[in-house]
Design an enzyme around this catalytic site. Sequence first.
Site, mmCIF file in Angstrom:
data_model
loop_
_atom_site.group_PDB
_atom_site.id
_atom_site.type_symbol
_atom_site.label_atom_id
_atom_site.label_comp_id
_atom_site.label_asym_id
_atom_site.label_seq_id
_atom_site.Cartn_x
_atom_site.Cartn_y
_atom_site.Cartn_z
ATOM 1 C CG MET A 8 -2.046 -1.096 0.883
ATOM 2 S SD MET A 8 -3.472 -0.993 1.952
ATOM 3 C CE MET A 8 -4.408 -2.429 1.341
ATOM 4 N NE ARG A 13 2.806 7.690 -2.521
ATOM 5 C CZ ARG A 13 3.778 8.565 -2.297
ATOM 6 N NH1 ARG A 13 3.586 9.543 -1.424
ATOM 7 N NH2 ARG A 13 4.922 8.481 -2.934
ATOM 8 N NE ARG A 55 -12.902 0.777 12.914
ATOM 9 C CZ ARG A 55 -13.497 1.942 12.668
ATOM 10 N NH1 ARG A 55 -13.334 2.538 11.490
ATOM 11 N NH2 ARG A 55 -14.270 2.505 13.568
ATOM 12 C CG ASN A 105 -2.274 2.617 -14.953
ATOM 13 O OD1 ASN A 105 -1.072 2.411 -14.815
ATOM 14 N ND2 ASN A 105 -2.828 3.797 -14.701
ATOM 15 N NE ARG A 145 7.341 -2.751 -3.111
ATOM 16 C CZ ARG A 145 7.721 -2.282 -1.919
ATOM 17 N NH1 ARG A 145 8.674 -2.892 -1.233
ATOM 18 N NH2 ARG A 145 7.176 -1.187 -1.422
#
Lengths: 237, 237, 237, 237
Positions: free
Chosen positions: D83, D86, D96, D180, D191
């Site tokens: 994450m 961006r 939650r 995209n 990565r």
Amino acid sequence: MGIEFRSDVTVELVRANASDADVVFAARVSTVGEQSLEDVDADPQRSVGLINYLMRDRHGSPFEHNSMTFFVKAPIFVWREHMRHRIASYNEESARYRELLPVFYVPSHERPLVQSGKPGAYEFHPGTPAQSELVERTIQESCTAAYSGYLEMLEAGVAREVARMVLPVTIYSSAYVTMNARALMNFLSLRRKVEGSYFVSYPQREIEMVAEVYEDHFAQLMPLTHSAFNEHGRVAP
Amino acid sequence: MGIEFRSDVTVELVRANASDADVVFAARVSTVGEQSLEDVDADPQRSVGLINYLMRDRHGSPFEHNSMTFFVKAPIFVWREHMRHRIASYNEESARYRELLPVFYVPSHERPLVQSGKPGAYEFHPGTPAQSELVERTIQESCTAAYSGYLEMLEAGVAREVARMVLPVTIYSSAYVTMNARALMNFLSLRRKVEGSYFVSYPQREIEMVAEVYEDHFAQLMPLTHSAFNEHGRVAP
Amino acid sequence: MGIEFRSDVTVELVRANASDADVVFAARVSTVGEQSLEDVDADPQRSVGLINYLMRDRHGSPFEHNSMTFFVKAPIFVWREHMRHRIASYNEESARYRELLPVFYVPSHERPLVQSGKPGAYEFHPGTPAQSELVERTIQESCTAAYSGYLEMLEAGVAREVARMVLPVTIYSSAYVTMNARALMNFLSLRRKVEGSYFVSYPQREIEMVAEVYEDHFAQLMPLTHSAFNEHGRVAP
Amino acid sequence: MGIEFRSDVTVELVRANASDADVVFAARVSTVGEQSLEDVDADPQRSVGLINYLMRDRHGSPFEHNSMTFFVKAPIFVWREHMRHRIASYNEESARYRELLPVFYVPSHERPLVQSGKPGAYEFHPGTPAQSELVERTIQESCTAAYSGYLEMLEAGVAREVARMVLPVTIYSSAYVTMNARALMNFLSLRRKVEGSYFVSYPQREIEMVAEVYEDHFAQLMPLTHSAFNEHGRVAP
């Protein structure tokens, strides 16, 4: 009507919150756990090393915790390219809210006017005196006529947002531009053509003129970051 | 030289990967753990309820897993506003790479030409016949002269990126535009003036014409999302 | 091993380049052509009026030419929510590069522990003494055991990035966070629950604790902008 | 309580609207004015050439008019890294709103466990049998104990958002991810560690496992783009 023709752009640094020390601080939080801040301060060479390492291995986020705000006057065709850079903040003069002034860009005599080569890799060459004269005369006549039509419509009560339709893309417009160093390096890598860059760029000369002043300010504010940028192929991290 | 004056914009949906079901699927992963997918499918009312809830409470991310690509022809002054929307992808015709065609926008007779009121909240009114005639004539003459100068420079061997400086902002340009539904709703909230919106917008008529066609396609592709957008004040989540 | 349990978060303003005057300056370039800067300075009421107008009509870009950098210590489950805000810059402590310290968040006795109501609109109520005691004891025991396993693996030569897998999401982590006022207002609108907001939010208490300190700094740095934000439903422009 | 330990990640392509032809179409609008669409279709070699040229000279925008949506199950420590990217859309399972399932990641026996070298350029080596055994046992015991505490709090009526504080970062979480091709190439360049890359990356093995499956799908959907990416140093344009 006091029409003016210019061959330059205006770029002023309005405000900045940008230094190499900020980069080192931000990086220390994440990447360099073993190094203490006191060490960094005591030993500038370690800052140089750290910033070079971040640039080389594309740890880009430490270069984001800063901001530079510029006030720029440039022709609309430059703004059209500039605003394709989405990681930036803009506030441009609005021709819906105000009457634009009769100031137009015309290439200087040094500006190469003729292109050759393939799309995407054009080379530019000086124009002949006849070409120079034609460009100067045509732009001046065309802008003068267009601005005259603009004024005539305004005087007849036509809304500014309609009257402005006749204005040419070489008319100057002003804007505030805010970027951080990471976004600025990306801008510079695409909008200047510099020997030794890993990627070759073919920017239009007029946006390159804006980029050159940006880079001067950037180099003064963040000399270590700027050096590292140059040493690593001018690729934004 | 076959010069053309038009009063419309062209917006074609090139490709879309966008449906209300995608929103429901994405939301289920995060927010609605208790609901099983089979239930959703079996009961369309629950989809309506879920999408309304997401819109109302601004859970915006489920509206991002989709894309719509449009091919748009509009005058440059519209593109200038359009590209201020940074959460979108653009590929616009480049006047550095190709010769622009002589097609220019001129307001139709229905287009209000006169503004009144304060900056930021202008009201627009129809022009008199004399104003209409002036606008039409001035734009046509100015564009014709400018394009003629453009061609003359090109024929003399001047580079396209220089010759285009005389072209007015009312010349048409084409682009591919890709947005997701969340970005599109933000665009619509700012670029259309619709009764019942929580925020009042004052878009220029010509970008609103683009927005109207975007909205038609959006409403067809994602009818539940579009309804929820309207029901909750046309505020992008 | 000096394990520590805390019930607070740390938010320090490291650096800021943010004032109401910047907003007024940026807006003047684009939207308020008729107003001269001298007027604005001479008449603070006009600044109030301008900032209110920008907020109400969602002219968001003038709120972007500024930046605030915070140093924040918060549990990982807070960071997980925080980093969903993409219009911000982050540099977080890396558990791949450094050994994390044994500092863990545990809810204070005031923190409501029990939820009721529907998903997306939970209400929270104080826990019973037995529930409070259970939460405190379970978190303390679980964190102590996990950290002990973490240390054991590190001492056996296991890589930090592997050993950290056992660490709970309530362990503290530090980061630099940089945002501009527009992004910060969006954060505040979603991460605080304040009476009178146009949109109702249900933030987890711990990220709201971070948001509260952000808001205090923001209100001090940009009091007119902060007031306008509150007066217009706490909707980010 | 049916606790499960796994050593893999799940990556499914949910939906895609992505092809090399889209890149060519988008590029033609802006950069390759002279080429007609029929020519492109008739001559695949020209598409190869165009895509290679775009990649090499970093014309990135034509790679944005497409989207790929994945459903991914990965441990939280992977999501924390993921994450940070961006330019992507996320909808992650919320602890939650729902009770997390007792599924935890534990390194396989092939996963190197020991690091050496300098920060930012760690090398990884296989663990000894004793290290392997320690890691496996510690993670299993720690996760089992943590999950047991989690359940105990839930059963006592404690809110999910509080009880989850004890859960370790190696617990699996699910999310929808939409990117995209341009954003995906940036992800892959950072990565994965691949020979011949212009920039060297040192990704944690577990996010690299996600990246590998992304790349397989990407290569199938957009083979020419993928080849060009590899041929030009795996630098995102």
